[in-house]
Motif scaffolding. Sequence first.
Motif, short mmCIF file in Angstrom:
data_model
loop_
_atom_site.label_atom_id
_atom_site.label_comp_id
_atom_site.label_asym_id
_atom_site.label_seq_id
_atom_site.Cartn_x
_atom_site.Cartn_y
_atom_site.Cartn_z
N LEU A 186 -24.98 -5.28 -60.59
CA LEU A 186 -25.60 -5.77 -62.07
C LEU A 186 -27.27 -6.06 -61.77
O LEU A 186 -28.06 -5.66 -62.45
N SER A 187 -27.45 -6.72 -60.58
CA SER A 187 -28.99 -7.22 -60.43
C SER A 187 -29.72 -6.07 -60.19
O SER A 187 -30.68 -6.00 -60.89
N LEU A 188 -29.36 -4.90 -59.55
CA LEU A 188 -30.29 -3.73 -59.32
C LEU A 188 -30.29 -3.06 -60.91
O LEU A 188 -31.38 -2.51 -61.06
N LEU A 193 -33.44 -1.35 -65.41
CA LEU A 193 -33.52 -1.27 -66.77
C LEU A 193 -35.07 -1.95 -67.14
O LEU A 193 -35.90 -1.45 -67.87
N ARG A 194 -35.48 -2.83 -66.38
CA ARG A 194 -36.59 -3.61 -66.73
C ARG A 194 -37.90 -2.58 -66.19
O ARG A 194 -38.75 -2.62 -67.03
N LEU A 223 -30.51 -12.45 -65.14
CA LEU A 223 -31.47 -11.63 -64.61
C LEU A 223 -32.44 -10.95 -65.30
O LEU A 223 -33.61 -10.77 -64.78
N TRP A 224 -32.56 -10.93 -66.58
CA TRP A 224 -33.48 -10.44 -67.46
C TRP A 224 -34.78 -11.29 -67.48
O TRP A 224 -35.78 -11.10 -67.26
N ARG A 225 -34.34 -12.76 -67.29
CA ARG A 225 -35.48 -13.73 -67.43
C ARG A 225 -36.18 -13.44 -66.00
O ARG A 225 -37.29 -13.79 -65.93
N ASP A 228 -37.31 -9.22 -62.54
CA ASP A 228 -37.26 -8.31 -61.31
C ASP A 228 -37.35 -6.88 -61.70
O ASP A 228 -36.74 -6.17 -62.61
N VAL A 229 -38.12 -5.91 -60.80
CA VAL A 229 -38.21 -4.44 -61.09
C VAL A 229 -38.00 -3.87 -59.71
O VAL A 229 -38.56 -4.28 -58.67
#
Length: 307
Positions: A186-188, A193-194, A223-225, A228-229
Motif C-alpha cells: 500500500l505504501s508503494l 499514485l502521488r 500515507l497520502w499526507r 512520498d513519491v
Amino acid sequence: MTAVPAQRRRRPELAAFLRGRRARMTPEDVGMPPGLRRRTPGLRREEVARLSGVGVTWYTWLEQGRPINASAQVLDAVARTLRLDRPEREHLYRLAEVPYAPEPSASDLPEVGRELQGILDALEPHPAVLYNARYDVLATNGVYERLFFRDGQELDTGPFGVRNALWALCSAPEAVCPVVDRRRELSLMVARLRGAYGRHVNERAWEEFIRGLVETSPDFARLWRGADVVPPGARVKVFRHARVGEVRMTSVSLSVNGMPECRIVVHTPDDEESRLRVASLCGATTETTNPAPLKGTGSGDCGAKEN
C-alpha cells in the motif's frame, strides 16, 4: 535571448483556435436564421457571446488573446456553443490555462482492443493486468482473474463503479486480502499514485477518487499526507491464494503505445515453487493441497496495525 512566458505563447494559439471553431459553425447549427450580408463564414463574435451567456467585450478579448482570466464555467459555456468535442474542450482549457475537470465517469476509460487483450492472454501462465495511472483495472488475462478474484470474490470498486486495485487493497477485509505484506504494498502504490497525481491536480475525477480513499481508509489518508513519491520499477510481491497457498512474484510494468499513463503489469514467479502453484491455477498441474509455506516469506497480516 529572453524566454517568452508560456502564457504569451498560448494566447495567440487560443485566439486562432477560437476563431477557427467559430468559423466552422453556421447560424443554422444553433437554431438561428441564416441572415444576410455575412462577410465571413460562421458565427459572429457577438452571437457566440450571447449564446454562451458572456459579455461581447469579454469574449472579444478572449478571442483576441488578451491576458484575461477565464473560469471553467465560462469555458464550458463557450465549448457548448462551439460544439467542441472532448479533445477540443481539453485543448481549450489548456490554452486558457484552466485545469481541465471533466465529469468523472466509467465511460471515460479507454477501450481495450482485441489486439491488446490478445497480448494479455498470450502472457499466460503469467498473471497480467492493464492499469491506468489510478489503478483502475482495464483488462486482465484469465490467470490474473483466478489468482485475485477467487471463489467469485470481486475487487471492490471506486467511486465510479470500476474495479480498482488500490481501492480494493485499502478496503479489503483481512480474510480476502490477497497481499501478504499489505502495508508495504500500500505504501508503494500510494507513493506511485502521488507521482501520477501531479499531472491531474484539480481534475474532478482524480480529486473525487482521492477524497473517497481518504474517507474510506485511515491508512491511505496517513500515507497520502506523507507525500512520498516513488518511480515505477520491478519488485517482488508475495500473494496468498485460498487453494494454492502463497506465491512469490516479480512484477514488471510495460508501457502501452497510444494509451497514455496506462501500463501492463506482468507477474512472473520468483521461484520454482511459485511457478508450479501459479501453473496449477491454469490447470497445467495437479492442484496443490495444504501447500507448505514458501521459504523466506513472512506470515504477513492484511489487517496488521502499526506498532
